[in-house]
Design a protein around this motif. Structure first.
Motif, mmCIF file in Angstrom:
data_model
loop_
_atom_site.group_PDB
_atom_site.id
_atom_site.type_symbol
_atom_site.label_atom_id
_atom_site.label_comp_id
_atom_site.label_asym_id
_atom_site.label_seq_id
_atom_site.Cartn_x
_atom_site.Cartn_y
_atom_site.Cartn_z
ATOM 1 N N TYR A 56 -4.219 29.856 36.179
ATOM 2 C CA TYR A 56 -3.577 28.609 35.761
ATOM 3 C C TYR A 56 -2.837 28.787 34.439
ATOM 4 O O TYR A 56 -1.768 28.194 34.235
ATOM 5 N N LYS A 59 0.431 30.594 35.179
ATOM 6 C CA LYS A 59 1.396 29.658 35.767
ATOM 7 C C LYS A 59 2.118 28.860 34.681
ATOM 8 O O LYS A 59 3.326 28.610 34.759
ATOM 9 N N LYS A 60 1.400 28.465 33.652
ATOM 10 C CA LYS A 60 1.986 27.682 32.571
ATOM 11 C C LYS A 60 2.888 28.521 31.669
ATOM 12 O O LYS A 60 3.880 28.007 31.134
ATOM 13 N N VAL A 83 -1.605 26.217 42.577
ATOM 14 C CA VAL A 83 -0.891 26.875 41.476
ATOM 15 C C VAL A 83 0.613 26.890 41.709
ATOM 16 O O VAL A 83 1.403 26.772 40.779
#
Length: 243
Positions: A56, A59-60, A83
């Motif tokens: 996660y 992904k950011k 995701v």
């Protein structure tokens, strides 16, 4: 042709001591800053290196291509759809293996992929890549499934110990890349690639798009630094692009 850096073994080093460093997310940022076009990670069922929180966070933070390597389990399908990476690369996975040992056996997984896996992913805009040995039958079945991409397994080439074996594997990779391209699939490649064997691959195998490199890049970074190592790999690829 683009370089995608696999950050799994940054996480391996972190996990060896149970500390919070080195951080694979920080490493991913450094690789992109050095010129990598994106990041690869493999979330395994046993979480031996990358963990859920890394996924996660990547992904950011990742600004380029994010490639989620995974086995086609229900658990991983759920996580990947949450995701929403740019692409997933479906790979075989065995708990006992040290690393992925070869490509998917498409005859074995075809029905399951057609009936369960592909319909689930096609509900999203995630591209699907299949990790395959350069076998005509496997590539043909990938095309029949409608895969967007294949990633050619280059491990046998990378581990070849004689010039004859190396040339034979390069020929198989050339043939496989041509077949996939003619079937309308993008062609990626990865596994076992390093500063010594990358040049011949990118010069002799056509239609390569993304090259995924992890263990050798992280290992070389111990001596050259992460920024300089990424640039060394990119220099090889850029020389091929100009040829």
């Amino acid at each position: 042709m683009q370089l995608l850096v696999n950050v799994d073994h940054i996480a391996t080093l972190r996990n060896a001591r149970g500390e919070g460093y080195p951080d694979p997310v920080e490493a991913a940022g450094a690789c992109e800053q050095a010129g990598a076009a994106g990041i690869v990670f493999h979330l395994r069922g046993d979480r031996r290196h990358i963990r859920d929180e890394d996924v996660y966070a990547l992904k950011k933070s990742v600004t380029g291509t994010l490639d989620f390597e995974m086995a086609a389990t229900e658990e991983m399908l759920t996580i990947c759809t949450e995701v929403n990476p740019d692409l997933i690369t479906l790979v075989p996975e065995s708990r006992e293996e040290l690393t992925t040992e070869g490509g998917l056996n498409m005859e074995t997984v075809f029905d399951d992929f057609q009936q369960r896996v592909f319909p689930r992913i096609r509900e999203t805009d995630i591209k699907i890549s299949l990790f395959l040995d350069p076998n005509e039958e496997d590539i043909a079945l990938a095309g029949e499934l409608g895969s967007d991409i294949i990633e050619l397994h280059t491990g046998t080439y990378a581990n070849a110990t004689t010039e004859q074996d190396r040339e034979q594997e390069l020929q198989r990779l050339r043939t496989g890349a041509l077949q996939a391209y003619e079937l309308g699939m993008e062609v990626n490649a990865g596994h076992g690639l390093n500063l010594d064997n990358l040049e011949a691959l990118v010069e002799e195998v056509p239609h390569l798009n993304d090259i995924s490199i992890g263990h050798a890049l992280v290992s070389s970074a111990l001596f050259y630094g992460l920024d300089e190592t990424v640039k060394k790999f990119l220099s090889i690829m850029n020389d091929s692009n100009r040829a």
